[in-house]
Enzyme design. Structure first.
Site, PDB file in Angstrom:
ATOM      1  N   HIS A 165       0.101  -5.160   1.025  1.00 30.77           N
ATOM      2  CA  HIS A 165      -0.420  -6.501   0.733  1.00 30.77           C
ATOM      3  C   HIS A 165       0.349  -7.555   1.533  1.00 30.77           C
ATOM      4  CE1 HIS A 165      -1.276  -4.439  -3.269  1.00 30.77           C
ATOM      5  NE2 HIS A 165      -2.464  -4.873  -2.925  1.00 30.77           N
ATOM      6  N   GLY A 205      -7.342  -5.013   4.318  1.00 35.45           N
ATOM      7  CA  GLY A 205      -6.636  -3.869   4.892  1.00 35.45           C
ATOM      8  C   GLY A 205      -7.603  -2.777   5.314  1.00 35.45           C
ATOM      9  N   SER A 227      -0.122   2.084  -1.816  1.00 36.55           N
ATOM     10  CA  SER A 227      -1.197   1.744  -2.748  1.00 36.55           C
ATOM     11  C   SER A 227      -0.575   1.381  -4.086  1.00 36.55           C
ATOM     12  CB  SER A 227      -2.117   2.957  -2.933  1.00 36.55           C
ATOM     13  OG  SER A 227      -2.915   2.785  -4.084  1.00 36.55           O
ATOM     14  N   SER A 228      -1.188   0.430  -4.764  1.00 39.40           N
ATOM     15  CA  SER A 228      -0.704   0.055  -6.106  1.00 39.40           C
ATOM     16  C   SER A 228      -0.749   1.249  -7.044  1.00 39.40           C
ATOM     17  CB  SER A 228      -1.578  -1.068  -6.681  1.00 39.40           C
ATOM     18  OG  SER A 228      -1.630  -2.144  -5.789  1.00 39.40           O
ATOM     19  N   MET A 272      -5.497  -7.263  -6.081  1.00 46.29           N
ATOM     20  CA  MET A 272      -5.543  -6.973  -7.521  1.00 46.29           C
ATOM     21  C   MET A 272      -4.120  -6.874  -8.072  1.00 46.29           C
ATOM     22  SD  MET A 272      -8.933  -4.780  -8.196  1.00 46.29           S
ATOM     23  CE  MET A 272      -8.365  -3.184  -7.696  1.00 46.29           C
TER      24      MET A 272
HETATM   25  P1  AMP Z   1      -5.950  -4.167  -3.649  1.00 45.37           P
HETATM   26  O1  AMP Z   1      -4.931  -4.988  -4.377  1.00 45.37           O
HETATM   27  O2  AMP Z   1      -5.715  -2.695  -3.739  1.00 45.37           O
HETATM   28  O3  AMP Z   1      -7.367  -4.584  -3.993  1.00 45.37           O
HETATM   29  O4  AMP Z   1      -5.771  -4.506  -2.114  1.00 45.37           O
HETATM   30  C1  AMP Z   1      -5.833  -5.820  -1.641  1.00 45.37           C
HETATM   31  C2  AMP Z   1      -5.902  -5.794  -0.132  1.00 45.37           C
HETATM   32  O5  AMP Z   1      -4.730  -5.171   0.386  1.00 45.37           O
HETATM   33  C3  AMP Z   1      -7.105  -4.998   0.390  1.00 45.37           C
HETATM   34  O6  AMP Z   1      -7.657  -5.676   1.512  1.00 45.37           O
HETATM   35  C4  AMP Z   1      -6.481  -3.695   0.785  1.00 45.37           C
HETATM   36  O7  AMP Z   1      -7.185  -3.023   1.812  1.00 45.37           O
HETATM   37  C5  AMP Z   1      -5.117  -4.152   1.292  1.00 45.37           C
HETATM   38  N1  AMP Z   1      -4.171  -3.036   1.261  1.00 45.37           N
HETATM   39  C6  AMP Z   1      -3.865  -2.244   0.200  1.00 45.37           C
HETATM   40  N2  AMP Z   1      -2.997  -1.272   0.567  1.00 45.37           N
HETATM   41  C7  AMP Z   1      -2.772  -1.442   1.895  1.00 45.37           C
HETATM   42  C8  AMP Z   1      -1.977  -0.750   2.857  1.00 45.37           C
HETATM   43  N3  AMP Z   1      -1.251   0.309   2.544  1.00 45.37           N
HETATM   44  N4  AMP Z   1      -1.983  -1.208   4.141  1.00 45.37           N
HETATM   45  C9  AMP Z   1      -2.724  -2.297   4.471  1.00 45.37           C
HETATM   46  N5  AMP Z   1      -3.491  -2.988   3.611  1.00 45.37           N
HETATM   47  C10 AMP Z   1      -3.520  -2.568   2.332  1.00 45.37           C
END
Ligand code: AMP
Length: 280
Positions: free
Chosen positions: A37, A147, A185-186, A30
Site C-alpha cells: 500500500h 496495485g 497482502s493484508s 481496505m
Molecule cells: P487492498 O487494501 O487489499 O484493497 O489494496 C489496496 C490497493 O493496494 C490495491 O490497489 C492493491 O492492488 C494494492 N496492493 C495490495 N497489495 C499490494 C502489493 N503487494 N504490491 C502492490 N500493491 C498492492
C-alpha cells in the site's frame, strides 16, 4: 494529516484545493496497511500536491460474510504509517456514509468480472465497481493508484473509468513482495507459521512457470502448474490462467502479439491468496 469520516467535510476540503489548481492523487485501500500500500502512497505523493488515502472495508465486494468478518483491521497502526509518510488526507468512513441506502447498481463489466476471481466470487467485482465509483465521485481525483497485485481489479477499474466517462488517470504500481517472494497482502497475517513458511512456493511456482514458457504450450503449462499444487499438502489451487492483459481472454498460443499475464489464486490454511506474473 487530516482524517475525515464524513464525505461533506472531505468534499469541502478538496473543493478548496481544486480552487487553488492543486492536483489530487487517490489511493483506495481496505486498511491493514503494508509496504505494498505504501508504495502506492509514495508514488501518489511524488506525483500530486495532495494525496488522499481511503480506508474502508467495502461490504458489497465480499461474497462470503465470514471472509468480511475475518478481514484484518489495524486502524491505529494504519494512521501511524500514513502520518509518517506525510499523507495529506485520510478518509475513513463508516458503512452508512458510503451506503446511506443499499446500492443496487449493476455495472456492465463486459465479462471481465466473470473469469478468474469473478468465476468463484459472485458479485465481487460489481461490489468493487460500486465502491470505487462512489469514491471517485466524492474525491474526483486527477490520478488514482492501484496495485498490479490485484491485476484483474486493475483491468476492471480501467474499464469502469471508460464506462463512466471519468477523467481520472489510473496509475498501475508493481507488486511489492516480501524478501522470500511472497506478494504482500493484508491477508498474510492470518497465515499460521507453518503456512507462512510454505507461502513463498506460490511465487516460486509462478517464476518457474515463466522459465518453462519456451518448452511448453500455454495449455501444458497450465497443467504443469496445477500439478505442482496437487503435490502440495497445504495449498489448493483455485485457478491458474494465462490471459491477455486488456481483455483477460486466455492465451492459446505464445505467438499472439499481446501482453500476457499468468494469474492464480490459492487457498492456504483457509486464506485466499492471489498473485500474478508477466509471461511476455
Ligand atoms: P487492498 O487494501 O487489499 O484493497 O489494496 C489496496 C490497493 O493496494 C490495491 O490497489 C492493491 O492492488 C494494492 N496492493 C495490495 N497489495 C499490494 C502489493 N503487494 N504490491 C502492490 N500493491 C498492492
Amino acid at each position: 494529516m487530516i482524517v475525515y469520516t464524513t464525505k461533506e467535510e472531505l468534499i469541502r476540503h478538496l473543493n478548496r484545493l481544486r480552487g487553488q489548481q492543486k492536483s489530487i492523487g487517490f489511493v483506495p485501500t481496505m486498511g491493514a496497511l503494508h509496504q505494498g500500500h505504501i508504495s502506492l502512497v509514495t508514488r501518489s505523493i511524488q506525483e500530486n500536491s495532495c494525496t488522499v488515502v481511503s480506508i474502508f472495508v467495502n461490504p458489497t465486494q465480499f461474497n462470503d460474510p465470514s471472509d468480511l468478518e475475518k478481514y484484518p483491521k489495524t486502524p491505529k497502526e494504519d494512521l501511524k504509517l500514513l502520518r509518517e509518510k506525510k499523507v495529506n488526507v485520510v478518509f475513513m468512513p463508516q458503512s452508512h456514509e458510503i451506503y446511506p441506502e443499499p446500492d443496487h447498481r449493476l455495472f456492465d463489466l463486459e465479462g471481465l468480472d466473470q473469469v478468474m476471481e469473478g468465476a468463484t466470487r459472485e458479485g465481487h467485482f460489481n461490489g468493487v465497481a460500486q465502491v470505487v465509483s462512489k469514491f471517485f465521485q466524492i474525491i474526483q481525483p486527477n490520478r488514482a493508484y492501484f496495485g498490479q497485485k490485484d491485476f484483474q481489479q486493475l483491468v476492471i477499474i480501467r474499464h469502469l473509468v471508460d464506462l463512466l466517462d471519468m477523467n481520472i488517470e489510473i496509475v498501475a504500481c508493481p507488486i511489492i513482495r516480501e524478501k522470500d517472494g511472497l506478494a504482500m497482502s493484508s491477508r498474510n497475517i492470518r497465515l499460521q507459521p507453518r503456512e507462512r513458511k510454505e507461502a513463498p512456493k506460490i511465487h516460486q511456482i509462478l517464476a518457474e512457470a515463466v522459465e518453462k514458457r519456451g518448452d511448453l504450450s500455454p495449455q501444458k503449462l497450465k497443467l504443469w502448474v496445477r500439478e505442482q499444487f496437487n503435490h502440495h499438502p497445504l495449498m489448493e489451487l483455485v485457478y491458474f490462467e494465462i490471459v491477455e492483459d486488456k481483455t483477460l481472454s486466455p492465451i492459446e498460443i505464445w505467438s499472439e502479439e499481446v501482453n500476457k499475464v499468468g494469474c492464480l489464486a490459492v487457498i492456504l490454511g483457509g486464506v485466499r491468496l492471489i498473485d500474478n506474473m508477466n509471461f511476455d
